[in-house]
Write a protein that holds these residues in place. Structure first.
Motif, PDB file in Angstrom:
ATOM      1  N   THR A  11       1.044  -1.593  -0.329  1.00 15.30           N
ATOM      2  CA  THR A  11      -0.160  -0.069   0.273  1.00 15.30           C
ATOM      3  C   THR A  11       0.733   0.935  -0.220  1.00 15.30           C
ATOM      4  OG1 THR A  11      -0.297  -0.126   2.334  1.00 15.30           O
ATOM      5  CG2 THR A  11      -1.913  -1.029   1.072  1.00 15.30           C
ATOM      6  N   CYS A  12       2.147   0.875  -0.350  1.00 14.46           N
ATOM      7  CA  CYS A  12       2.797   2.290  -0.866  1.00 14.46           C
ATOM      8  C   CYS A  12       2.769   3.257  -0.991  1.00 14.46           C
ATOM      9  CB  CYS A  12       4.098   2.112  -0.153  1.00 14.46           C
ATOM     10  SG  CYS A  12       4.562   1.373  -2.535  1.00 14.46           S
ATOM     11  N   TYR A  13       1.873   2.626  -2.685  1.00  9.00           N
ATOM     12  CA  TYR A  13       0.961   3.577  -3.023  1.00  9.00           C
ATOM     13  C   TYR A  13      -0.087   4.795  -2.687  1.00  9.00           C
ATOM     14  CZ  TYR A  13      -2.806   0.776  -4.570  1.00  9.00           C
ATOM     15  OH  TYR A  13      -3.702   0.235  -4.758  1.00  9.00           O
ATOM     16  N   VAL A  14      -0.531   4.438  -2.484  1.00 12.16           N
ATOM     17  CA  VAL A  14      -2.059   5.073  -1.039  1.00 12.16           C
ATOM     18  C   VAL A  14      -1.324   5.576   0.088  1.00 12.16           C
ATOM     19  CG1 VAL A  14      -4.407   3.759   0.097  1.00 12.16           C
ATOM     20  CG2 VAL A  14      -3.368   2.395  -1.727  1.00 12.16           C
ATOM     21  N   ASN A  15      -0.766   5.550   0.638  1.00  8.54           N
ATOM     22  CA  ASN A  15      -0.050   6.170   1.180  1.00  8.54           C
ATOM     23  C   ASN A  15       1.202   7.174   0.698  1.00  8.54           C
ATOM     24  OD1 ASN A  15      -1.007   3.911   3.705  1.00  8.54           O
ATOM     25  ND2 ASN A  15       1.290   3.428   4.215  1.00  8.54           N
TER      26      ASN A  15
END
Length: 285
Positions: A11-15
């Motif tokens: 979820t690095c793209y979300v964060n």
């Protein structure tokens, strides 16, 4: 103090996107002021932003937002697609308040060189896509500047030879000029570098790995549609661009760290936001 966001899978793209939205104080304010009612996605985002804003936790957990949004924790997606989906969703839930902050118009105009007839269409967009002209095929090219890539993207294109324009006025194929221009610039301008292209030889999507430098201040006045008479007099709401309506200050960059198109890690490099009530840096990337 500023709170980080815990990775709850891939979820690095979300964060990264959530941190980017959070430092845009005007956008954050619209989100927090919206009436969530029974909307689980908006409610989860408001709760998360509220905890981040309080600063009582060094790391906040975005699990409720991720799960209520239906995002797969174990599968990394394209942050640009998430931006588009989230802006459409929030614009609807905030009765257009978010759309007003981030949307602008782009005109696409074709002029026949024979009869001088003009065909024009206008699209409402929430991001300015910039093609990388100097490198293709995933190979690492030389460094370039955002202004140069933007100028090449919006430059006049000659339609001739096999690419001639089907002119309705002439009733046949004719040489023509095609150009793009900007209208009604937003308070918060989101620029996307189009780093991905389809490689017909390999049948794969490839990434253009090319260093691009960003200016602290970006003046878009030369890219405005000359028919947009209001542009020169336009004043955008703080914290937006300057009183001229076409100058933006960089406040953040979302980066994809990988040499390939389908894997990697996302981070956000962000300018410290101004305190509530103060005029902050006038625009995002």
């Amino acid at each position: 103090p500023y709170a980080g966001l815990r990775n709850v899978g891939a979820t690095c793209y979300v964060n990264s996107l959530l941190q980017y939205l959070f430092v845009n104080t005007a956008l954050r304010r619209r989100i927090l002021e919206a009436q969530a009612g029974g909307d689980k996605i908006l409610g989860a985002l408001q709760l998360l932003f509220g905890r981040m804003q309080q600063g009582r936790e060094s790391v906040c957990d975005p699990t409720e937002f991720v799960d209520s949004s239906g995002l797969a924790r174990g599968e990394q997606e394209d942050v640009t697609e998430l931006w588009q989906l989230l802006m459409a969703y929030l614009s609807n839930r905030t009765h257009g308040a978010v759309q007003k902050l981030v949307s602008f118009s782009q005109t696409f105009r074709v002029e026949c060189l024979a009869c001088r007839g003009i065909s024009e269409r206008t699209e409402l967009l929430c991001e300015l896509r910039v093609s990388l002209q100097s490198s293709r095929g995933g190979a690492r090219g030389g460094a370039s500047e955002l202004e140069a890539e933007l100028a090449a993207t919006l430059a006049v294109e000659e339609l001739s030879g096999e690419n001639r324009y089907a002119c309705e006025g002439c009733g046949c194929l004719q040489d023509a000029h095609r150009n793009k221009a900007l209208r009604n610039l937003p308070a918060l301008l989101h620029i996307v570098l189009d780093r991905y292209h389809w490689d017909a030889a390999s049948g794969e999507r490839r990434k253009i790995c090319q260093a691009v430098s960003y200016p602290e201040v970006l003046d878009l006045s030369r890219f405005l549609d000359r028919g947009d008479a209001s542009a020169a007099q336009k004043t955008l709401a703080a914290p937006a661009c300057d009183a001229g309506g076409s100058t933006f200050r960089l406040i953040g960059v979302l980066e994809h760290h990988s040499g390939t198109a389908d894997s990697g890690h996302y981070t956000a490099t962000l300018r410290r936001p101004a305190p509530d009530g103060a005029r902050g840096p006038p625009s995002p990337r």
